[in-house]
Design an enzyme around this catalytic site. Structure first.
Site, PDB file in Angstrom:
ATOM      1  N   HIS A  41       0.838  -1.200   0.000  1.00 53.50           N
ATOM      2  CA  HIS A  41       0.000   0.000   0.000  1.00 53.50           C
ATOM      3  C   HIS A  41       0.870   1.245   0.000  1.00 53.50           C
ATOM      4  O   HIS A  41       2.064   1.203   0.279  1.00 53.50           O
ATOM      5  CB  HIS A  41      -0.968   0.011   1.195  1.00 53.50           C
ATOM      6  CG  HIS A  41      -0.339   0.426   2.486  1.00 53.50           C
ATOM      7  ND1 HIS A  41      -0.927   1.320   3.340  1.00 53.50           N
ATOM      8  CD2 HIS A  41       0.821   0.069   3.084  1.00 53.50           C
ATOM      9  CE1 HIS A  41      -0.155   1.493   4.407  1.00 53.50           C
ATOM     10  NE2 HIS A  41       0.908   0.740   4.271  1.00 53.50           N
ATOM     11  N   GLN A  95      -7.230  -2.650   9.877  1.00 54.16           N
ATOM     12  CA  GLN A  95      -8.412  -1.826  10.079  1.00 54.16           C
ATOM     13  C   GLN A  95      -9.499  -2.288   9.107  1.00 54.16           C
ATOM     14  O   GLN A  95      -9.207  -2.675   7.981  1.00 54.16           O
ATOM     15  CB  GLN A  95      -8.079  -0.359   9.846  1.00 54.16           C
ATOM     16  CG  GLN A  95      -7.132   0.206  10.875  1.00 54.16           C
ATOM     17  CD  GLN A  95      -6.687   1.622  10.539  1.00 54.16           C
ATOM     18  OE1 GLN A  95      -7.365   2.369   9.848  1.00 54.16           O
ATOM     19  NE2 GLN A  95      -5.523   1.985  11.041  1.00 54.16           N
ATOM     20  N   CYS A 124       3.873   5.506   5.530  1.00 60.50           N
ATOM     21  CA  CYS A 124       3.962   4.301   6.358  1.00 60.50           C
ATOM     22  C   CYS A 124       5.407   3.810   6.380  1.00 60.50           C
ATOM     23  O   CYS A 124       6.135   3.937   5.389  1.00 60.50           O
ATOM     24  CB  CYS A 124       3.057   3.211   5.782  1.00 60.50           C
ATOM     25  SG  CYS A 124       3.046   1.683   6.748  1.00 60.50           S
ATOM     26  N   SER A 136      -5.954   5.797   9.792  1.00 58.06           N
ATOM     27  CA  SER A 136      -4.534   6.092   9.563  1.00 58.06           C
ATOM     28  C   SER A 136      -4.314   7.135   8.485  1.00 58.06           C
ATOM     29  O   SER A 136      -3.291   7.815   8.486  1.00 58.06           O
ATOM     30  CB  SER A 136      -3.786   4.818   9.163  1.00 58.06           C
ATOM     31  OG  SER A 136      -3.829   3.887  10.213  1.00 58.06           O
ATOM     32  N   HIS A 176      -5.272   5.571   1.599  1.00 54.16           N
ATOM     33  CA  HIS A 176      -4.425   4.515   1.042  1.00 54.16           C
ATOM     34  C   HIS A 176      -4.771   4.214  -0.402  1.00 54.16           C
ATOM     35  O   HIS A 176      -5.915   4.350  -0.821  1.00 54.16           O
ATOM     36  CB  HIS A 176      -4.655   3.179   1.766  1.00 54.16           C
ATOM     37  CG  HIS A 176      -4.587   3.215   3.238  1.00 54.16           C
ATOM     38  ND1 HIS A 176      -3.512   2.735   3.936  1.00 54.16           N
ATOM     39  CD2 HIS A 176      -5.485   3.633   4.171  1.00 54.16           C
ATOM     40  CE1 HIS A 176      -3.737   2.853   5.232  1.00 54.16           C
ATOM     41  NE2 HIS A 176      -4.919   3.397   5.402  1.00 54.16           N
TER      42      HIS A 176
END
Length: 175
Positions: A61, A133, A115, A156, A159
């Site tokens: 991702h 998640q 990330c 977060s 993505h």
């Protein structure tokens, strides 16, 4: 070559109890690694993994965080101040570049993802249901191997998710 697994002579698939993931082990050299070894038959290995490790997928991702992200900081930036709308615009521009063939998700993740998986071209490894998640998990499991999502929002950030094939993971690591 092992006709059951598609792995070169001396290589077997083992299972890490601590990581709850399969890995590759060479019985002759005692070398172990997460990626398939050189010389693998992709088709046979994919069938073997699907039959023996059901329910696990592997994804990469690219994450763009924003000021409302649950942790608004990253390896690139100690305090992320961009808005959610700015993060969406950035991810949509990345998506366009990837879909056009200009760059791969993995190559773009190396420099642009917020990330820590960026150093592994966004690779998150193998995971099953209940380990990510919910929004991320739902999007990842809906993808076919080799397919990339549109933007996905989680706590977060924003993505792009690419569901990996065994071969795409191997190719990323060896490129």
């Amino acid at each position: 070559m092992d006709q059951n697994t598609g792995l070169p002579e001396g290589w077997v698939v083992k299972y890490s109890k601590s990581k709850s993931l399969p890995y590759y082990f060479n019985v002759n050299t005692s070398q172990s690694q997460w990626q398939p070894p050189d010389g693998v038959d992709q088709g046979i290995l994919e069938q073997y993994m699907a039959a023996n490790y059901p329910g696990k997928i592997r994804c990469a991702h690219l994450l763009v965080k924003h000021n409302e992200s649950r942790r608004a900081s990253s390896w690139k930036q100690t305090e992320i101040t961009r808005t959610k709308e700015e993060a969406k615009s950035i991810i949509l521009a990345f998506e366009a570049r990837i879909r056009s063939g200009e760059v791969s998700l993995g190559d773009l993740a190396l420099s642009e993802s917020d990330c820590s998986s960026a150093r592994k071209k966004g690779d998150l490894g193998w995971f099953g249901r209940g380990e990510m998640q919910k929004e991320f998990e739902d999007a990842a499991f809906a993808l076919q191997p080799g397919e990339m999502s549109h933007l996905v929002e989680t706590a977060s950030g924003i993505h792009l998710i690419e569901r990996s094939t065994i071969f795409s993971v191997w190719r990323q690591v060896h490129s």
